[in-house]
Motif scaffolding. Structure first.
Motif, short mmCIF file in Angstrom:
data_model
loop_
_atom_site.label_atom_id
_atom_site.label_comp_id
_atom_site.label_asym_id
_atom_site.label_seq_id
_atom_site.Cartn_x
_atom_site.Cartn_y
_atom_site.Cartn_z
N ILE A 14 -3.64 -4.63 1.70
CA ILE A 14 -2.59 -4.14 2.61
C ILE A 14 -2.73 -2.63 2.80
CG2 ILE A 14 -0.11 -3.72 2.84
CD1 ILE A 14 0.27 -6.50 1.44
N GLN A 15 -2.90 -1.91 1.69
CA GLN A 15 -3.04 -0.46 1.79
C GLN A 15 -4.29 -0.08 2.57
OE1 GLN A 15 -3.38 1.71 -1.94
NE2 GLN A 15 -2.01 3.25 -1.09
N ASP A 16 -5.40 -0.75 2.34
CA ASP A 16 -6.64 -0.47 3.08
C ASP A 16 -6.45 -0.72 4.58
OD1 ASP A 16 -7.97 0.33 0.81
OD2 ASP A 16 -9.03 -1.59 0.53
N ALA A 17 -5.74 -1.80 4.92
CA ALA A 17 -5.50 -2.10 6.34
C ALA A 17 -4.68 -1.00 7.01
CB ALA A 17 -4.80 -3.45 6.49
N PHE A 18 -3.68 -0.48 6.32
CA PHE A 18 -2.90 0.62 6.87
C PHE A 18 -3.76 1.87 7.02
CE2 PHE A 18 0.86 -1.89 6.06
CZ PHE A 18 1.77 -1.43 7.00
N PHE A 19 -4.56 2.18 5.99
CA PHE A 19 -5.43 3.36 6.06
C PHE A 19 -6.39 3.25 7.23
CE2 PHE A 19 -5.14 4.29 1.22
CZ PHE A 19 -3.94 4.95 1.41
N GLU A 20 -6.97 2.07 7.44
CA GLU A 20 -7.90 1.86 8.56
C GLU A 20 -7.21 2.11 9.88
OE1 GLU A 20 -9.58 -2.03 8.06
OE2 GLU A 20 -10.64 -1.43 6.23
N GLY A 22 -4.98 4.36 10.26
CA GLY A 22 -4.57 5.76 10.29
C GLY A 22 -3.15 5.99 9.79
N VAL A 23 -2.61 5.01 9.05
CA VAL A 23 -1.24 5.13 8.57
C VAL A 23 -1.26 5.37 7.06
CG1 VAL A 23 0.97 3.93 8.31
CG2 VAL A 23 -0.41 3.58 10.36
N GLU A 24 -0.62 6.44 6.63
CA GLU A 24 -0.53 6.74 5.21
C GLU A 24 0.75 6.11 4.67
OE1 GLU A 24 -0.51 10.70 2.38
OE2 GLU A 24 0.08 10.89 4.46
N ILE A 25 0.61 5.23 3.70
CA ILE A 25 1.79 4.62 3.08
C ILE A 25 1.84 5.07 1.62
CG2 ILE A 25 1.94 2.65 4.62
CD1 ILE A 25 0.61 0.95 2.48
N LEU A 26 3.03 5.33 1.14
CA LEU A 26 3.21 5.84 -0.20
C LEU A 26 4.31 5.08 -0.91
CD1 LEU A 26 3.17 9.62 0.73
CD2 LEU A 26 1.28 8.31 -0.21
N SER A 27 4.29 5.13 -2.20
CA SER A 27 5.35 4.55 -3.01
C SER A 27 6.63 5.34 -2.79
CB SER A 27 4.93 4.63 -4.48
OG SER A 27 6.05 4.52 -5.32
N PRO A 28 7.80 4.70 -2.86
CA PRO A 28 9.05 5.44 -2.73
C PRO A 28 9.20 6.53 -3.79
CG PRO A 28 9.47 3.09 -2.61
CD PRO A 28 8.02 3.26 -2.99
N ALA A 29 8.52 6.38 -4.91
CA ALA A 29 8.60 7.38 -5.98
C ALA A 29 7.69 8.58 -5.72
CB ALA A 29 8.24 6.75 -7.32
N TYR A 30 6.80 8.47 -4.74
CA TYR A 30 5.87 9.55 -4.43
C TYR A 30 6.61 10.64 -3.67
CZ TYR A 30 1.45 11.69 -3.00
OH TYR A 30 0.39 12.54 -2.80
N THR A 31 6.55 11.84 -4.15
CA THR A 31 7.24 12.95 -3.51
C THR A 31 6.24 14.04 -3.19
OG1 THR A 31 9.19 12.48 -4.82
CG2 THR A 31 9.12 14.61 -3.75
N SER A 32 6.32 14.59 -2.00
CA SER A 32 5.43 15.69 -1.64
C SER A 32 6.01 16.45 -0.46
CB SER A 32 4.05 15.18 -1.28
OG SER A 32 4.09 14.46 -0.07
N ILE A 33 5.52 17.64 -0.29
CA ILE A 33 5.83 18.43 0.90
C ILE A 33 4.66 18.24 1.84
CG2 ILE A 33 6.24 20.74 1.81
CD1 ILE A 33 7.22 21.51 -1.01
N PRO A 42 -7.58 8.19 1.25
CA PRO A 42 -8.94 8.46 0.78
C PRO A 42 -9.81 9.02 1.92
CG PRO A 42 -8.22 6.27 0.11
CD PRO A 42 -7.19 6.80 1.07
N PRO A 43 -10.77 9.88 1.58
CA PRO A 43 -11.59 10.55 2.60
C PRO A 43 -12.32 9.60 3.56
CG PRO A 43 -12.02 11.48 0.43
CD PRO A 43 -11.10 10.31 0.23
N GLN A 44 -12.70 8.41 3.09
CA GLN A 44 -13.45 7.49 3.97
C GLN A 44 -12.61 6.99 5.14
OE1 GLN A 44 -12.77 6.78 0.71
NE2 GLN A 44 -12.37 4.60 0.41
N TYR A 45 -11.28 7.15 5.08
CA TYR A 45 -10.42 6.71 6.17
C TYR A 45 -10.02 7.85 7.09
CZ TYR A 45 -10.02 2.43 3.47
OH TYR A 45 -10.30 1.27 2.79
N LEU A 46 -10.45 9.06 6.79
CA LEU A 46 -10.09 10.23 7.61
C LEU A 46 -11.20 10.53 8.61
CD1 LEU A 46 -8.74 12.52 4.76
CD2 LEU A 46 -7.40 11.20 6.39
N PRO A 47 -10.86 11.10 9.76
CA PRO A 47 -11.91 11.49 10.70
C PRO A 47 -12.79 12.57 10.07
CG PRO A 47 -9.70 11.88 11.62
CD PRO A 47 -9.52 11.40 10.23
#
Length: 64
Positions: A14-20, A22-33, A42-47
């Motif tokens: 599921i996560q790989d399909a979203f990355f392919e 171009g959608v970044e999905i994160l855990s609700p506990a993941y916090t970032s600015i 992962p870099p392989q999914y970025l342009p």
């Protein structure tokens, strides 16, 4: 034990399909600015020309 392995593989797929897509999905506990931070994908999914966005600073003058 097989159920746990299958669930892990399903979540990975599921996560790989979203990355392919171009959608970044994160855990609700993941916090970032997000301003100025590199994506968690992962870099392989970025342009090839991906660059992390720069910081955006807004000035708040306060009440008039």
């Amino acid at each position: 034990m097989e159920v746990f392995r299958l669930r892990s593989r399903l979540n990975e797929a599921i996560q790989d399909a979203f990355f392919e897509g171009g959608v970044e999905i994160l855990s609700p506990a993941y916090t970032s600015i997000r301003d100025g931070n590199r994506t968690a994908m992962p870099p392989q999914y970025l342009p090839p020309d991906y660059r992390a966005p720069g910081w955006k600073v807004e000035r708040n003058e306060g009440p008039a």
